[in-house]
Structures are given as structure tokens and as C-alpha cells.
Design a protein around this motif. Structure first.
Motif, PDB file in Angstrom:
ATOM      1  N   UNK A 237       0.219  -1.214  -0.041  1.00 42.24           N
ATOM      2  CA  UNK A 237       0.252   0.140   0.016  1.00 42.24           C
ATOM      3  C   UNK A 237       1.097   1.330   0.271  1.00 42.24           C
ATOM      4  N   UNK A 238       0.574   2.427  -0.678  1.00 37.71           N
ATOM      5  CA  UNK A 238       1.497   3.026  -0.423  1.00 37.71           C
ATOM      6  C   UNK A 238       0.996   4.178   0.698  1.00 37.71           C
ATOM      7  N   UNK A 239       1.958   4.869   1.402  1.00 38.57           N
ATOM      8  CA  UNK A 239       1.766   5.279   2.254  1.00 38.57           C
ATOM      9  C   UNK A 239       1.287   6.648   2.473  1.00 38.57           C
ATOM     10  N   UNK A 240       1.204   7.180   2.896  1.00 38.52           N
ATOM     11  CA  UNK A 240       0.821   8.692   3.533  1.00 38.52           C
ATOM     12  C   UNK A 240       2.207   9.181   3.499  1.00 38.52           C
ATOM     13  N   UNK A 241       2.804  10.482   3.195  1.00 41.73           N
ATOM     14  CA  UNK A 241       3.706  11.555   3.543  1.00 41.73           C
ATOM     15  C   UNK A 241       3.395  11.304   5.865  1.00 41.73           C
ATOM     16  N   UNK A 242       2.439  11.722   6.298  1.00 38.82           N
ATOM     17  CA  UNK A 242       2.690  11.137   7.671  1.00 38.82           C
ATOM     18  C   UNK A 242       3.116   9.911   8.038  1.00 38.82           C
ATOM     19  N   UNK A 243       2.758   9.247   7.906  1.00 40.40           N
ATOM     20  CA  UNK A 243       2.693   7.488   7.616  1.00 40.40           C
ATOM     21  C   UNK A 243       4.323   7.161   7.099  1.00 40.40           C
ATOM     22  N   UNK A 244       5.017   8.143   6.672  1.00 36.26           N
ATOM     23  CA  UNK A 244       6.566   7.438   5.796  1.00 36.26           C
ATOM     24  C   UNK A 244       7.224   8.477   6.561  1.00 36.26           C
TER      25      UNK A 244
ATOM     26  N   UNK B 250       6.395   8.682   9.993  1.00 41.19           N
ATOM     27  CA  UNK B 250       6.463   8.365  11.060  1.00 41.19           C
ATOM     28  C   UNK B 250       7.426   7.140  11.274  1.00 41.19           C
ATOM     29  N   UNK B 251       7.315   5.984  10.048  1.00 39.58           N
ATOM     30  CA  UNK B 251       8.514   4.765   9.979  1.00 39.58           C
ATOM     31  C   UNK B 251       9.567   5.535   9.409  1.00 39.58           C
ATOM     32  N   UNK B 252      10.259   6.418   8.885  1.00 42.61           N
ATOM     33  CA  UNK B 252      11.975   6.846   9.283  1.00 42.61           C
ATOM     34  C   UNK B 252      12.275   6.438  10.701  1.00 42.61           C
ATOM     35  N   UNK B 253      10.986   7.438  11.440  1.00 42.03           N
ATOM     36  CA  UNK B 253      11.401   7.882  13.117  1.00 42.03           C
ATOM     37  C   UNK B 253      11.919   6.623  13.793  1.00 42.03           C
ATOM     38  N   UNK B 254      11.128   5.895  13.476  1.00 44.79           N
ATOM     39  CA  UNK B 254      10.755   4.462  14.071  1.00 44.79           C
ATOM     40  C   UNK B 254      11.920   3.689  13.821  1.00 44.79           C
ATOM     41  N   UNK B 255      12.611   3.322  12.132  1.00 44.35           N
ATOM     42  CA  UNK B 255      13.258   2.851  12.032  1.00 44.35           C
ATOM     43  C   UNK B 255      14.617   3.506  12.205  1.00 44.35           C
TER      44      UNK B 255
ATOM     45  N   UNK C 188      22.016   3.920  12.745  1.00 43.38           N
ATOM     46  CA  UNK C 188      21.122   2.811  13.074  1.00 43.38           C
ATOM     47  C   UNK C 188      19.965   3.258  12.215  1.00 43.38           C
ATOM     48  N   UNK C 189      19.489   2.119  10.864  1.00 44.69           N
ATOM     49  CA  UNK C 189      18.609   2.225   9.827  1.00 44.69           C
ATOM     50  C   UNK C 189      17.784   0.913   9.861  1.00 44.69           C
ATOM     51  N   UNK C 190      16.921   0.462  10.691  1.00 49.62           N
ATOM     52  CA  UNK C 190      16.139  -0.443  10.234  1.00 49.62           C
ATOM     53  C   UNK C 190      15.445  -0.964   9.031  1.00 49.62           C
TER      54      UNK C 190
END
Length: 1079
Positions: free
Chosen positions: A105-112, A114-119, A133-135
Motif C-alpha cells: 500500500x502507498x503510505x501517506x507522507x505522515x505515515x512515511x 513516522x516510519x523513518x522516526x521509528x526505524x 542505525x537504519x532498520x
């Protein structure tokens, strides 16, 4: 990988186990094969698979299996084993709903975001080392959506760090399309760098990944250190990043081998069944390695447990920070202390350009520095090693004790240091196990003279035992050397250059209060691997001065000419030579140990010394006798005289003290004879048995033996194009050849005499008797007048013989106009070589192949005194009939060089080419006559050009280039017009030759052109043969259709089949003429 037969074999084997079941549909296997062909990323491994399976089904080899899960397991085992790819699996899924696998699924900029912050996690460690560190690796689409956010929250925080630890140990997900975005930050904007290529099988397209020319914000660049951490969990896109940066030598990988994921794995339904196949549908290829990180994973540069990777990375970065300082320290030490001052600028320049990417430990750094320095100067004394390596330290172990007090103490010291005795044969023996400083020697002089030197002063030879001498101070070396020379005149011993103080000191023999042993008696020094520092310096100098014979083991190679310095901030030590010892030959001693003249175990040295002492009295007479033999027998008197004088001089200078037996003396004399005379045929050899001299008269064979000799010596055949071939493997004596005469003419010569050209194969002819050379040569020249071949100066008989051809021969002569080609190799020698040189000298043959061996026409073998040594001496010199000079002894250089294996085919090519020369010259003449601006002169030039071919001026041309040059030179010389010339253009270059007029020539010229360019023949079984070497312009060809039909086509049109020969249709000769205007 294994091919389809293995897959088929696996299917047949596994299916045969289940012969009781009957529900298996062969179509399933065919559908699976089709899916593999359409989607599997290695299609080259599947060639022929579908056909092989269909054939097996038709023949009943694939039997039926009823249990679907068992079938899926067996098929999985089969395809994995056959294609060696564990990613291939077949599954039975009865409850699966058919349909296309949904995409991510195509993620919205907000979700992206959040993904960067978490990984992604970043922190700054000590010494300004960044830790990132990049997961998860974002794909292209996601990275572009939030590029500014990524830069501000990730790369902008990384930029200020001095080095970076990039942690991918927990990166298990991501998209391959994101690899360029990561890699690009670690390179400059230009030039672009090829990262990897991804081949997608379903679309059959390859996409190349390159670094990006534009990125948000600044880049981290290429200069800062980068460490990537990996673990066995690291998978997918993270592996692609690590693999690319490792092989681009941008990052050091630390940790564990990665998982070995894949670019793209898909699960596909097999036909309409409930079976599914999972396979990789894309593959990556690294442009540097040609391989991939898939399946096998990324191997680390430094292997450690994943949990220890950070600490190891920190230690590597500590080392990297120390490298500039270490290099600067080493550069400064070399600049200040290295004794070869002229080499310092080169060393410093090289040090500043070394790439230390591979250095991941101090051991690596030391090894790298040492290797790089040695690659520039090859001085084994300049050493970079770890301080824990004892070999990197060279210390002066001389005891710094004061001199003994009083005569009694001096006597005790001398008794303790020196061991003296007289051995059988009035041979002195002197052993001392250390070198004291000069002051101790002076203080102990009376006791040394009394107890040591007086004892050995009357001996005939002296053995000096240094086997246990570990050295000491070098101060006493000149004094000890002087003892073994006469008091006068002073002798130069060696020169010392000291970098500290920049001083040069020359050492000569000095008047010694110790007395002298003199320069004439034999000195034999025994060594071992313990012999070191001043002791081996003394041994080296005695050897290089040719004053002693060294016996025993190679010395330790430990000199006191170097100084060791610690490299700041490391455990590395650099040892730099600060002194150069230059011997009497101008050579700088680079250490490495003294190599004895006689190498034996230290325990065996004394016995070997006595053997050499017993042998050495013979050496003088053997050297003298060798000089006398050469002086009496060598063909060239002035050279023989020089050899004798130089050998005597070398003996007087002691240059044969290094020989230790007959073999080494033979080798030394051979080297000297070669150096003095320049003639490699002069040599001395050792033999336990008397060698054959081959001086007996040749035996005339019986009638029964003649046939066998002819069969063994001669091989003949007629090659295509009426080219004769004669292989002749030994030069028989002239009387033997005459005895063979009638049969030789009948069985050999008559097969060849009517050929148009003759190839004589001397590649395997090592020589024989030279007396047959005039007879053999006679067949290739006219009977009258006799041809002068060469002149022989025979030192053994003091005669000069002019050798000529014979006026009478059996059988017909080959005639002087036919081409003769001689094949040679590095084995061709002696009389065969002389025949080849004669024919070449007189321009009667073209020599093709390798340079000959360089043997002599006649050599004598002479025993040297009563010894088992023999001298082989050329007794005849040969003068050229053309130049009157002595033939060179280095062998015959061929006209056309080729390997021996290719010589025959090369000769045949030359023969085919030369057959076209008269036609080409005629065509060139006609072109000149028809087109030259001065018509009368043009006609005259054409006639003269053709006359030159009749006179044989073009007989030795070997290539189109030579032919063009020869015609051009002749036209220029005959006309005096530099604008008339011939040029050669290879076929691919014709279009670029320049603008020339397209002309339709006269019928006469075109007829000559056709005759010269086309060859026709009718072979057996009515097979036609047509060869042509040039393709004409269509406009010209249509104009000469009638001529082609008359001169070419009519001869072959009625044949049953046709051979069309285009092998030589590859070149063009163009003639440029002065038409009265510039072309």
C-alpha cells in the motif's frame, strides 16, 4: 548451475518411487516449466528444459504420484537440486484463493515520516564519531515524497561527524529502489558511479542503478571514514547497500555474514491447479564483481559477533585517525635518516598517495606500509613492523665494559676471546666469537701478537671460524681486513656513507702494528646463521674483495647500519638504514645475509674447508690451461689472445677464490669466456666421463642402409599451389650424400624439382656435417659461374678455404628464379644454421620462423690438463661472401618472425601473396601509363617498373605494406616526382583513404586486372575452384562483364560443383598519380 537434465533426472527418480498412484497429471510439470521459463531470473539455466520434460512424458519416464503434498515436496527437491537455488519451492495450497498478490500500500507522507522516526536512530559518539542505525530502507517513491524531512532529520545530523558507523544489523525490510538514495550520500555528485544492475525476467529488461546527480542538501562525501555493521539478520535492500559500498571500497564491513535475501520473490499459481511455485523473478549484478549479494549474503571485511561490532568499529576508527599522524611520522623519519638521500623524494611522494582502505588493524597498517615502501625502493633494510616482532629491532649488543687492566688481565682476555691451533697441512685455525672495540684491540696488541698472530703467521692457509661470532663493534673491521693484505701499496677496502652528519669515509688498508698475513695465502671463513653484525660485515667484505672463500651457512642478515624508531600513537616500529656500506665494486650492501661460496651445514664446514683447500692449488693451472687452449684453438686470433690475457689477470686479482670445485670453476670460466669474447659457443664443462668429440670419419652407408637413411632424413610432399615441401632433419656428410645421390634424386628431388616454390623445413635440424652445404646450395644456383658461398678460416689447420657451389650435380637444378623458403626454430643449429645463413646472405631464400640457436660450424672439445673439465672451442670462423665480415655467432634472424608451429602456414601465405605481385606491378604500370600527366614518361615508367620485377627486385617482398612502399619508392626514384606514390589501405580503412577519381580503365588494363585478381581451376570429380581477392565497384563490374565471362566464368560454368575461395579478399592497394591537378 546444473542444467535441465538434472531436473529431469530428479523428477524421474522421485516419481518412480510412487508407482502405485495414478492421479498425477504430467501437464502440471509442463505448466511449472513454462512458469520457470517466463519468470525465473536465470533463464540461461533452463535452455531445453521444456522439450526434455515433454520427451520424458511421451516415453513414460515420468510416472504418476497421487499424494499432492508429497508431489510438492519432491518437485521442490528436484528443482532446488537441479538449479542449485534454495529459493525455489513448490507448495500445495488447496484453500488458497487464486488472484494476483496485492502490492504494498502507498503510505501517506505522515505515515512515511513516522516510519523513518521509528526505524532510524542517530547519536554522536566520542571523538565526533557518528552512529546511524537504519532498520528499513525506503524505496524511491517514499524517499522522494519526504526527501526534505529525511535530510533534515537524518543526513543533516550526520554531516558534522568526522566518521560514521552505519548500523544495518537490524535492517530486515526495505525496497531495492532505495539503494541509490543511500549510496549517493557517500559519493560526490560527479562523476556518477554505477552501483548495480537489476534484471527483471517477466519484463526481460535490465535496469542500471547509478548514484544520483542531485540530492536534498549536502552529501557526506567520500573522504570521511565509513564503517557498516551487519548481522546474520541483515537482509534485502540493506545487503545491496553494504555490498555496493564494500566493493566500491567506500566502506569497511564489520560483523557477521548477512542473510542472503533476494531482489524480488514471487509466488505464482501453476496452471489451474492448487500448486504454487515461489521463485526469484529478478536478480542483481554488481558491475565490479560480476556477482551478487543474493543467497550468499555479504561477507564482512572484519568478522566479529554482531553484539561486538560497535566496539570493533570504534577500534578501527581509532586506527584510521592515527594513520595521518603515523604516515607523517614515518615520512619525517625517512626524510631525516634514510641513507639513500636520492630516493627520499620518491618515497615521500609515494607515502602521500597510498590508499589505506584495507588497513583495519595496526598489523594491517604495518604490513601495508612495509609493502608499499618496498615496492618503490626494494631496500630490505627499510622495515615497518609491529613492535612485538623482534626482527624489527636491530640493536648493538656490544658490551660496554672498560678494557682489562694490566698484562695478566689482557692475556686472560685474549685467551678467552681467541682460540688458535695448527691443523694438518700446516693450516691455521682461528676462532673468535665477538668483535671488540678498537681500544680493546690496541690495549691487548702485545698479547694478540704473541698468542694469536705469531702462532698462525707461518701457516700456508688459514681457517677463520665465525660460526659462533654474533658480532659487536665494527671499529676493528678495517684493522682486521688490513691484516690480510700486504703492507704496501695501500688497498681500498670499502666506503661508508653516514646519513647522520652527511659524511663519507673511505677505508683503506692501514699500517698494522699487528703484523700481516699477506694477500697471497688462502683464507677460508666459516659462517653460520648466528654470524651477525660486525662478523658478517667482515665476511662480506672479505668475499667482495676476493680475499677469502666463505664456507657454511647464510649469515643472519643483522647489521648495525640501521636505527629503529617508534611510530607515535601506535605499536609500530620503522627501522631505517642510516649507513650505506659501499664495497670495492661500487655496490651498496643491502644486508640479507652473506651467501657462502660453499653452502653446507655449520657442523660440516670444517670438513668442506679442507676439501676446498685441497682443490684450490689446481685452480691456477686449470685457469692457465684454459687460456692456453683458447689461445691455441679459437678461430679468431685477436680474441683468443685477449681471452688468455684477461684470464691471467683475473687469477692474479684473486677472482677465482670463490670457486670450490670443478663444477663451480667450469661455470665461472664459462661466464668469463662469454663476457670476454662475446661468443656464447665458448664454454667449459665438467664431465666424469670423456665426452664424444665426433671427430671420427663418417661411415659410408651400405646399399641396404641407403633406403632407411632417406626415409629417416627426408620428408617430402607437394602442397596446394604446386608448392614443394622438404623436411631435412640432419646434415649428412657430403660423401654420404653422394652415396645416396641416385636414390636421393629419384625418391626425393624429382618429386620437388618441378614445383613453383620450395619450402625447406629446418625446424628440427640440429646440425651435422657442414661438408654437404656446398652440394645442397648448388641446386639453387646456376651451374656457371660458381657461386661464392662463404669463406672458412680454420685455426686448427691454419688454412683459409673459399667455399663455392659445384658445377656438376645429379639431377636438375631448382633454378635461381624460383622462390625458396627456409623454416627455422630455436633448435636449428650447426650446419643447418650455416646453410640457412648462406641462403639468406645471398638473398636466395626467405627465412621464416624463430631465430636459430647460434651454433658453430666446427668446434673442438679439449681436456683441460688432466682434470675432468673440458673446453668446447669453435675452431672455424666463417666470412660472409657478401660483406667479407665474420658471421655473427648469435644465430640467424628470420626475415619473417613467427613461432615454429606457425612457420609453415606463414610461409604458405607469403608464397600466395608473392604470386600476385607481378600482376599488381603490371596493373600499377598500366595505371601510370594511362593516367600520369606526362604521358611519354608514364609509358617509360611502366616499362621500367615491370623490368624491375623481371630482375628479381620484388622477390623478397613479404607483405602488402612492403609492396606498396617498394612500388612507391621505385616510382619516385625512376620519375623524380614525389607526387607519384602507392599507398596501402586495409579493407576497413578504404572509406577513409581520401577522395580519388572513379575511373573506368581501358580494356587492356581491366583484362590485366581480372587475370591478376581471379584464379580458376577444375579439380578432380569436376569440381570448380574460383578465388578472387578484391570486390570491384558495381559500375566497373558491369563494364567488364564480357571480360569476366571470357577469362573466368567460361572456365568453371560447366563444373558439377564450385569452391568459392574468399580467404584473401581483405586488402586493397591504391595508386595515387599526378594527373596535373591535386587530388
Amino acid at each position: 548451475m546444473a542444467g535441465p537434465p538434472f531436473l529431469l533426472g530428479a523428477l524421474v527418480f522421485f516419481s518412480s518411487v510412487f508407482t502405485a498412484f495414478s492421479s498425477f497429471q504430467p501437464a502440471l510439470v509442463l505448466d511449472m516449466a513454462q512458469l520457470l521459463l517466463d519468470n525465473y531470473c536465470f533463464p540461461e539455466n533452463l535452455v531445453g528444459m521444456q522439450e526434455a520434460i515433454q520427451q520424458a512424458i511421451n516415453s513414460g519416464e515420468i510416472l504418476r504420484i497421487s499424494d499432492p503434498k508429497t508431489l510438492a515436496t519432491l518437485l521442490t527437491t528436484g528443482v532446488q537440486g537441479a538449479l542449485n537455488d534454495p529459493r525455489l519451492t513448490i507448495s500445495y495450497e488447496p484453500n488458497a484463493v487464486p488472484g494476483k498478490t496485492p502490492g504494498r500500500p502507498r503510505l501517506s507522507p505522515e505515515r512515511l515520516m513516522k516510519t523513518v522516526k521509528n526505524s532510524v536512530k542517530f547519536e554522536l559518539l566520542e571523538n565526533n564519531v557518528g552512529y546511524l542505525r537504519m532498520d528499513r530502507i525506503l524505496g524511491k517513491e517514499g524517499a522522494e515524497k519526504i526527501s526534505s524531512f529525511i535530510f533534515e532529520n537524518v543526513w543533516n545530523r550526520v554531516l558534522p561527524s568526522s566518521a560514521l558507523i552505519f548500523d544495518l544489523r537490524y535492517s530486515t525490510t526495505g525496497e531495492i529502489s532505495g539503494i541509490p538514495y543511500i549510496v549517493s550520500y557517500f559519493f560526490e555528485a560527479a562523476p556518477l558511479v554505477h552501483i548495480e544492475s537489476v534484471y527483471d525476467r517477466p519484463t526481460n529488461k535490465t535496469r542500471e542503478m547509478w548514484t544520483l546527480p542531485v540530492l536534498p542538501g549536502k552529501r557526506y562525501g567520500q573522504r570521511k571514514d565509513l564503517i557498516i555493521l551487519t548481522s546474520k539478520r541483515t537482509s534485502g535492500a540493506a545487503e545491496g547497500v553494504a555490498y555496493a559500498l564494500k566493493n566500491l571500497q567506500r566502506a569497511v564491513i564489520v560483523g557477521e555474514r548477512t542473510a542472503g535475501g533476494s531482489v524480488n520473490i514471487e509466488k505464482l499459481r501453476i496452471g489451474e491447479s492448487k500448486f504454487y511455485i515461489t521463485m526469484p523473478v529478478a536478480r542483481s549484478t554488481n558491475p565490479i564483481t560480476g556477482q551478487s549479494w543474493e543467497v550468499s549474503g555479504v561477507s564482512p571485511c572484519v568478522t566479529v559477533n554482531g553484539k561486538d561490532a560497535v566496539d570493533k568499529a570504534k577500534s578501527i576508527l581509532r586506527l584510521r585517525r592515527a594513520i595521518p599522524t603515523a604516515v607523517e611520522t614515518i615520512s619525517d623519519i625517512i626524510k631525516r635518516f634514510y641513507s639513500f638521500t636520492d630516493r627520499v623524494p620518491t618515497l615521500l611522494s609515494h607515502l602521500s598517495s597510498i590508499d589505506f582502505f584495507s588497513a583495519i588493524s595496526e598489523e594491517d597498517l604495518a604490513a601495508k606500509l612495509n609493502q608499499e615502501l618496498q615496492s618503490v625502493i626494494e631496500d630490505p633494510r627499510l622495515i615497518v613492523k609491529m613492535a612485538t616482532d623482534s626482527s624489527s629491532f636491530i640493536e648493538d649488543t656490544t658490551e660496554l665494559t672498560g678494557p682489562p687492566e694490566g698484562p695478566a688481565s689482557h692475556e686472560e682476555s685474549v685467551d678467552r676471546v681467541f682460540k688458535v691451533s695448527i691443523l694438518p697441512g700446516n693450516t691455521g685455525y682461528l676462532r673468535f666469537d665477538k668483535f671488540n672495540d678498537i681500544s680493546s684491540l690496541v690495549e691487548s696488541r702485545p698479547q694478540i701478537v704473541k698468542k694469536v698472530l705469531d702462532s698462525i703467521g707461518g701457516t700456508e692457509n688459514l681457517i677463520v671460524d665465525l660460526r659462533s661470532n654474533t658480532g659487536g663493534s665494527s671499529e676493528g673491521v678495517p684493522l682486521l681486513l688490513s691484516y690480510f693484505y700486504d703492507p704496501s701499496p695501500p688497498t681500498h677496502l670499502y666506503t661508508i656513507y653516514s646519513r647522520i652528519g652527511n659524511s663519507t669515509t673511505e677505508f683503506r688498508t692501514i699500517p698494522s702494528t699487528l703484523g700481516t698475513y699477506g694477500s697471497k695465502r688462502g683464507v677460508y671463513i666459516m659462517t653460520s646463521h648466528y654470524t651477525a653484525t660486525a662478523a658478517e660485515e667482515f665476511a662480506y667484505l672479505m668475499q667482495s674483495l676476493h680475499r677469502a672463500t666463505i664456507i657454511g651457512e647464510i649469515t643472519s642478515g643483522t647489521l648495525l647500519h640501521s636505527k629503529s624508531f617508534p611510530v607515535d600513537g601506535t605499536d609500530i616500529v620503522i627501522t631505517v638504514p642510516i649507513i650505506n656500506l659501499i664495497d670495492n665494486n661500487g655496490e651498496c650492501w643491502l644486508g640479507g645475509g652473506v651467501v657462502p661460496d660453499a653452502i653446507v651445514l655449520a657442523d660440516e664446514a670444517i670438513d668442506r674447508a679442507f676439501e676446498i683447500i685441497e682443490f684450490h692449488p689446481e685452480v691456477h693451472s686449470l685457469v692457465e690451461d684454459t687460456g692456453e687452449l683458447v689461445g691455441d684453438h679459437y678461430a679468431i686470433t685477436e680474441v683468443a689472445t685477449k681471452v688468455r690475457e684477461v684470464l691471467r689477470s683475473k687469477w692474479a686479482e684473486g677472482l677465482y677464490r670463490s670457486v670450490v670445485d670443478y663444477e663451480s670453476l667450469s661455470s665461472e670460466l664459462t661466464t668469463d669466456l662469454h663476457d670476454i669474447s662475446g661468443d656464447h659457443r665458448l664454454h667449459v664443462f665438467y664431465s666424469d666421463i670423456e665426452p664424444d668429440t665426433f671427430e671420427e670419419e663418417p661411415k659410408i652407408p651400405t646399399a641396404e642402409e641407403l633406403g632407411y637413411i632417406i626415409n629417416d632424413l627426408f620428408k617430402t610432399k607437394v602442397l596446394p599451389g604446386n608448392v614443394g615441401y622438404l623436411r631435412y632433419d640432419m646434415m649428412a656428410d657430403v660423401e654420404t650424400v653422394r652415396a645416396l645421390g641416385p636414390q636421393l634424386v629419384k625418391l626425393v628431388w624429382n618429386k620437388l624439382v618441378n614445383t613453383d616454390s620450395l619450402i625447406i623445413d629446418m625446424r628440427y635440424n640440429t646440425g651435422g656435417y657442414s661438408t654437404s652445404i656446398p652440394l645442397l646450395c648448388s641446386y639453387f644456383f646456376n651451374a656457371e659461374p660458381s657461386q661464392h658461398l662463404y669463406t672458412v678460416l680454420d685455426r686448427s689447420t691454419a688454412t683459409t678455404t673459399k667455399v663455392t657451389t659445384f658445377q656438376r650435380t645429379l639431377g636438375r637444378r631448382y633454378g635461381p628464379q624460383k622462390g625458396v623458403y627456409i623454416l627455422t626454430s630455436h633448435m636449428t643449429g650447426s650446419a643447418a644454421e650455416a646453410f640457412t645463413r648462406t641462403m639468406k646472405d645471398l638473398n636466395r631464400a626467405t627465412v621464416v620462423g624463430e631465430p636459430t640457436i647460434g651454433g658453430s660450424l666446427s668446434s673442438g672439445t679439449y681436456q683441460i690438463g688432466d682434470s675432468p673439465m673440458y673446453a668446447s672451442i669453435p675452431t672455424q670462423a666463417v666470412l660472409s661472401a657478401v660483406t667479407g665480415k665474420v658471421w655473427n655467432s648469435s644465430g640467424v634472424e628470420p626475415h619473417v618472425a613467427s613461432t615454429a608451429n606457425d612457420a609453415l602456414s606463414t610461409a604458405q601465405k607469403i608464397i600466395r601473396f608473392r604470386s600476385t605481385i607481378p600482376s599488381v606491378v603490371r596493373v600499377a604500370g598500366i595505371l601510370v601509363a594511362d593516367n600520369y600527366a606526362f604521358s611519354t614518361m608514364g609509358t617509360d615508367l611502366a616499362g621500367k617498373l615491370i623490368d624491375l620485377t623481371k630482375k628479381g627486385q620484388y622477390n623478397m617482398i613479404n607483405s602488402e605494406v612492403e609492396l606498396a612502399r617498394k612500388i612507391s619508392d621505385d616510382l619516385t626514384e625512376l620519375s623524380g616526382d614525389k607526387n607519384i606514390k602507392m599507398a596501402y589501405f586495409p579493407e576497413p580503412s578504404k572509406a577513409f583513404a581520401g577522395v580519388v577519381h572513379k575511373q573506368i580503365q581501358s580494356p587492356k588494363l581491366l583484362a590485366e586486372f581480372i587475370k591478376g585478381s581471379f584464379r580458376t581451376d577444375v579439380l578432380e570429380n569436376n569440381v570448380g575452384y574460383l578465388r578472387f581477392d578484391t570486390f570491384g565497384d558495381f559500375e566497373v563490374t558491369t563494364k567488364v562483364a564480357d571480360l569476366l565471362a571470357e577469362h573466368v566464368w567460361s572456365k568453371i560454368v560447366n563444373t558439377a560443383a564450385l569452391i568459392l575461395d574468399l580467404r584473401q579478399a581483405s586488402f586493397s592497394l591504391l595508386l595515387f598519380l599526378n594527373h596535373g591537378k591535386k587530388l
